[in-house]
Design a protein around this motif. Structure first.
Motif, PDB file in Angstrom:
ATOM      1  N   GLY A 143       1.031  -0.858   0.020  1.00 58.14           N
ATOM      2  CA  GLY A 143      -0.296  -0.328  -0.029  1.00 58.14           C
ATOM      3  C   GLY A 143       0.758   0.754  -0.075  1.00 58.14           C
ATOM      4  O   GLY A 143       0.065   2.445   0.385  1.00 58.14           O
ATOM      5  N   VAL A 144       2.102   1.277  -0.594  1.00 57.71           N
ATOM      6  CA  VAL A 144       3.413   2.094  -0.509  1.00 57.71           C
ATOM      7  C   VAL A 144       3.657   2.098  -1.778  1.00 57.71           C
ATOM      8  O   VAL A 144       4.372   1.135  -1.893  1.00 57.71           O
ATOM      9  N   TYR A 158      -0.980  -2.718   7.268  1.00 61.67           N
ATOM     10  CA  TYR A 158       0.110  -2.095   7.807  1.00 61.67           C
ATOM     11  C   TYR A 158       0.187  -2.773   8.993  1.00 61.67           C
ATOM     12  O   TYR A 158      -1.175  -2.755   9.717  1.00 61.67           O
ATOM     13  N   VAL A 159       1.319  -2.748   9.490  1.00 60.74           N
ATOM     14  CA  VAL A 159       1.546  -3.364  10.703  1.00 60.74           C
ATOM     15  C   VAL A 159       1.980  -1.927  11.789  1.00 60.74           C
ATOM     16  O   VAL A 159       2.493  -1.042  11.505  1.00 60.74           O
ATOM     17  N   TYR A 184       4.416   6.780  -5.726  1.00 59.42           N
ATOM     18  CA  TYR A 184       5.776   7.505  -4.822  1.00 59.42           C
ATOM     19  C   TYR A 184       5.316   9.336  -5.397  1.00 59.42           C
ATOM     20  O   TYR A 184       5.192   9.991  -4.077  1.00 59.42           O
ATOM     21  N   ARG A 185       4.853   9.705  -6.509  1.00 57.01           N
ATOM     22  CA  ARG A 185       4.396  10.694  -6.630  1.00 57.01           C
ATOM     23  C   ARG A 185       3.309  11.940  -5.536  1.00 57.01           C
ATOM     24  O   ARG A 185       3.757  12.711  -5.091  1.00 57.01           O
ATOM     25  N   ILE A 200       7.969   9.171   4.054  1.00 59.53           N
ATOM     26  CA  ILE A 200       7.291   8.341   2.931  1.00 59.53           C
ATOM     27  C   ILE A 200       8.131   7.231   2.511  1.00 59.53           C
ATOM     28  O   ILE A 200       9.017   7.425   2.578  1.00 59.53           O
ATOM     29  N   LEU A 201       7.265   6.188   2.909  1.00 58.67           N
ATOM     30  CA  LEU A 201       8.153   4.602   3.666  1.00 58.67           C
ATOM     31  C   LEU A 201       7.952   3.690   2.097  1.00 58.67           C
ATOM     32  O   LEU A 201       6.990   3.769   1.519  1.00 58.67           O
ATOM     33  N   GLY A 202       8.574   2.700   2.002  1.00 59.42           N
ATOM     34  CA  GLY A 202       8.548   2.205   0.996  1.00 59.42           C
ATOM     35  C   GLY A 202       8.109   0.819   1.445  1.00 59.42           C
ATOM     36  O   GLY A 202       8.068   0.821   2.784  1.00 59.42           O
ATOM     37  N   ARG A 203       8.131  -0.791   1.028  1.00 55.43           N
ATOM     38  CA  ARG A 203       6.846  -1.602   1.566  1.00 55.43           C
ATOM     39  C   ARG A 203       8.146  -2.154   2.950  1.00 55.43           C
ATOM     40  O   ARG A 203       9.384  -1.617   2.200  1.00 55.43           O
TER      41      ARG A 203
END
Length: 557
Positions: A11-12, A20-21, A390-391, A412-415
């Motif tokens: 979801g990111v 999301y955990v 990302y944008r 701004i997170l990544g998996r």
């Protein structure tokens, strides 16, 4: 001081696949468990789900799975997680019923029944936290945001949302509750970013309903509506418009039938009259101007099915002259090419295409003003944009800064990135490896990049099968090489190419038969290498080459 971690497993930096955990001390709270539909290069893949390895390793610590709403991007991967981890699932009445359909349709989880219905007044106490909920506006009733209360402050997950001041009671946002949450102090806000690039005011659902009615009334032929099965707001508008324009509705798939029946039973959908929905057999007795066909496609994706209707491959509907194909959802940018191809096929078949977004701005997600309002109501100390590429996450981060949240408090997170609360602030403390898991038929995760690469090559350059029979003891070829092409060249007009290819295979085989250390693997690889080199020189194409070498003790006569 409480130990708090936030880890997105999906979801990111992507569309869909929300999960999301949140870890609070030893307890793990899973927020949503969604899927996403495959991108163009993922040939043959049915869906993409999150990698659950992290949760499986810590399954004894999972307090529960908390669902925000009933769309596939929030509940679609639930059966695959429950297959590995048996934990309670919490959601609103409709969300739970839609989740049950998914879970019971999957053979390995059909007996699972640990579901718990919540509403906006529910508070669930756990050892180190309590979980509560708030009503939001989305395209499906009973959508909820989720609040995790810790000793350090509240973690708020919005789920998918927008603000619509004229929403009907089933879809209304509880603004008083939002303000109450903000007053108590929000440590971190995880907020929907899907529509963060848009500053346009979306039409209210009342305006959308009027547009659907007008379209139905003024079209003189048959109408085929393309929608998402779980967009109940749009389905209700289709039912109402069909009734007002004196038309009957035909549901074309098992998915939409299950969802509609469930929603009607729970009072989340209403039929203007009992005779509105008719069967496929009954539609044969109706004139085209009396019909609305609601097409949601397999798993809620209607475009593939529309293409089948246009090309005559659908089981009972064929697009004809005078048909209107009415696309009532706004397709994402990821499927723009497919939408254009579908429209072209419809026009070739004699139909006409109209998209609802041609006349009104439609979205089930918050625009820039809505996102700013949510942040001003929540007043979070830390902000995490989620749900989108990302944008859009970056744009949402800019909006957060505009309302006063410093960039140092925006992530701004990544998996797999790990946010941890340390010394009074959230910090990135590491990451875990999180891959996409591809679902193809009954296969879960057995398709990887190598298989996808081969499928891509097969789709572009075809396959060459080189079959030959040998006698290894006599070091002879029993049956000469036979070359078969599929999707590469037309064999009848390529005799010389096929003959030369066969000669190359026989030469490689004879050379390997003379070696003292004969190895089947080396032989096959040399056939691939030399045949691939020759075929590329002759055609500038690289087909998949499949050597088939059979061994026989029969002597060649």
């Amino acid at each position: 001081m409480s130990q708090v971690k936030i880890v997105p497993l999906g979801g990111v930096r992507e569309n869909g696949k929300s999960i999301y955990v949140a870890e609070i001390e030893e307890e793990i709270f899973v927020l949503d468990c969604g899927l996403k539909y495959p991108e163009n290069e993922q040939l043959g893949i049915d869906m993409v789900i999150p990698d659950f390895s992290y949760l499986i390793e810590k399954k004894d610590n999972i307090a529960g799975i908390f669902l925000s709403h009933g769309h596939a991007d929030a509940i679609g991967a639930l059966p695959y997680l429950l297959e590995e981890v048996s934990v309670p699932v919490f959601g609103s009445e409709l969300t739970v019923e839609l989740a049950k359909i998914n879970v019971k349709n999957y053979p390995n989880t059909k007996d699972f029944n640990d579901f718990h219905v919540i509403d906006e007044n529910t508070i669930i106490e756990f050892a180190q936290s309590e979980v509560s909920f708030f009503r939001t506006t989305h395209t499906v009733p009973d959508s909820m945001g989720i609040v995790l209360t810790t000793s350090e402050g509240q973690i708020v997950y919005t789920g998918d949302f927008k603000f619509d001041q004229s929403a009907s009671p089933m879809y209304q946002t509880d603004f008083a509750r939002l303000a109450e949450i903000g007053k108590k102090g929000v440590l971190a806000l995880l907020s929907d970013s899907t529509n963060a690039e848009s500053n346009m005011l979306s039409a209210s659902e009342n305006e959308v309903a009027d547009e659907v009615v007008d379209t139905f009334r003024y079209w003189e032929g048959r109408i085929i509506v393309a929608s998402v099965a779980s967009n109940l707001q749009r389905i209700q508008q289709v039912f109402d418009a069909a009734y007002l324009s004196e038309r009957f509705v035909v549901l074309t798939g098992k998915d939409v039938e299950q969802i509609v029946q469930t929603a009607i039973r729970l009072g989340k959908l209403t039929l203007p009259n009992d005779e509105l929905i008719i069967t496929e057999k009954q539609m044969k007795n109706k004139e085209p101007h009396e019909l609305v066909i609601l097409e949601t496609g397999r798993m809620g994706e209607p475009l593939n099915t529309l293409q089948k209707m246009a090309s005559g491959r659908h089981r009972f509907i064929r697009i004809a002259e005078g048909d209107l194909i009415y696309i009532t959802t706004t397709p994402s940018t990821a499927v723009e090419t497919m939408v254009a191809k579908t429209e072209d096929m419809v026009y070739r078949a004699g139909g006409t295409v109209q998209t609802i977004s041609d006349t009104v701005k439609v979205s089930g997600h918050a625009n820039q003003n809505d996102l700013k309002l949510m942040m001003n109501l929540m007043k979070p100390k830390f902000f995490i944009p989620i749900q989108g590429e990302y944008r859009v996450l970056a744009k949402h981060a800019e909006l957060a800064n505009e309302v006063g949240i410093p960039f140092k408090n925006i992530f701004i997170l990544g998996r797999g990135d790990i946010l941890e609360f340390e010394k009074g602030r959230l910090r990135m403390t590491g990451s875990i490896e999180v891959e996409n898991v591809l679902i193809d038929g009954l296969g879960v995760g057995d398709i990887g990049n190598i298989v996808l690469r081969d499928r891509k090559i097969l789709s572009e350059d075809g396959i060459i099968i080189a079959a030959i029979t040998i006698n290894r003891r006599e070091k002879k070829i029993i049956s000469p090489a036979r070359i078969t092409s599929r999707g590469f060249v037309y064999m009848k007009s390529s005799n010389n190419l096929m003959k030369e290819s066969g000669d190359i295979v026989e030469t490689v085989v004879l050379e390997n038969l003379e070696k003292q250390d004969f190895d089947w693997g080396i032989l096959k690889q040399e056939i691939r290498d030399q045949l691939s080199r020759y075929l590329y020189e002759q055609t500038k194409r690289r087909p998949v080459i499949l050597p088939v070498i059979m061994e026989s003790s029969q002597k060649r006569k």
